[in-house]
Motif scaffolding. Structure first.
Motif: not given
Length: 251
Positions: A59-69
């Motif tokens: 459910n995001v409008a843009t990339t890139p997307q970062v995931f931490i922890g």
């Protein structure tokens, strides 16, 4: 303050890497993570369908997307905030374009002076600095004359009375600058610079210091966020000063 947990560990990055397009913000995000001490698990989104499916899933409008922890940090700007770094506001006023312009034209003038005379610090270097500044300023305006003219019409006294002047101005400024650098046709460059400089200085002074209006300056083009005020006034006073300096030879 940063929310990053020690700025170490693993970060998961999802970014577009397609045959004919690699997302620049994805590259910047990867570089920023690595520079901040993270091991990057780099996932490429290699097609439009894969990218759309990823956006729909999270459910995001843009990339890139970062995931931490195990939690989503967000895109490149969100990552900068997460790491406690400044995020530029594209609508914020800034003097940086003008500072960069004058710094480079000063260096150009000193370089030419050194090449010609053996010294970077000469009277001719000061003259070239003003002339070259006028040339570069006109070049920035000429990138999009229509945009410049629209912004210029907000405050220039002559342009408000005669709209074509807003289109003529960048050409006149550039021509005067070229002639001043060349030291040619002073009978044309001096009155031209004196005229546009005087009208410009009067217009800026009236709009900013008398009417107290808050406007953007068209001095470095119509898309700039440079505030109208001291810098704009300086540009015009430089032209007036250069014209008067060159006119001294006539008396």
């Amino acid at each position: 303050m940063s929310n990053a947990p020690g700025r170490t560990g693993k970060a998961v990055l999802h970014r577009m890497v397609m045959p004919h397009h690699t997302c620049p913000y994805g590259l910047k995000a990867k570089h920023l993570l690595e520079r901040s001490g993270y091991e990057v698990e780099d996932h490429h989104l290699t097609s439009r369908e894969e990218t759309d499916a990823f956006k729909s899933r999270y459910n995001v409008a843009t990339t890139p997307q970062v995931f931490i922890g195990g939690r989503r940090v967000g895109g490149y700007d969100d990552l900068r905030r997460f790491l406690g770094k400044r995020v530029s506001d594209p609508s914020a006023t800034s003097y940086r374009p003008v500072v960069a312009l004058f710094a480079m034209t000063a260096l150009m003038a000193m370089a030419v002076s050194h090449a010609v005379t053996g010294s970077a610090f000469t009277v001719r270097a000061a003259e070239w600095f003003i002339g070259m500044s006028m040339i570069v300023l006109s070049l920035l305006k000429l990138q999009n004359v229509e945009s410049f003219a629209t912004m210029f019409l907000n405050y220039d006294l002559l342009a408000k009375r005669w709209v074509p002047y807003s289109y003529v101005y960048p050409f006149a400024e550039g021509a005067a600058g070229v002639l001043m650098v060349a030291g040619a046709l002073s009978w044309l460059s001096v009155p031209l610079a004196l005229f546009i400089g005087t009208v410009g200085a009067t217009s800026v002074f009236k709009a900013v210091y008398i009417e107290k209006r808050t406007l953007k300056c068209a001095c470095v083009g119509g898309s700039s966020n440079v505030p109208l005020g001291f810098i704009s006034l300086t540009e015009n006073l430089m032209m007036i000063g250069m014209a008067l300096w060159m006119a001294r030879m006539w008396f």
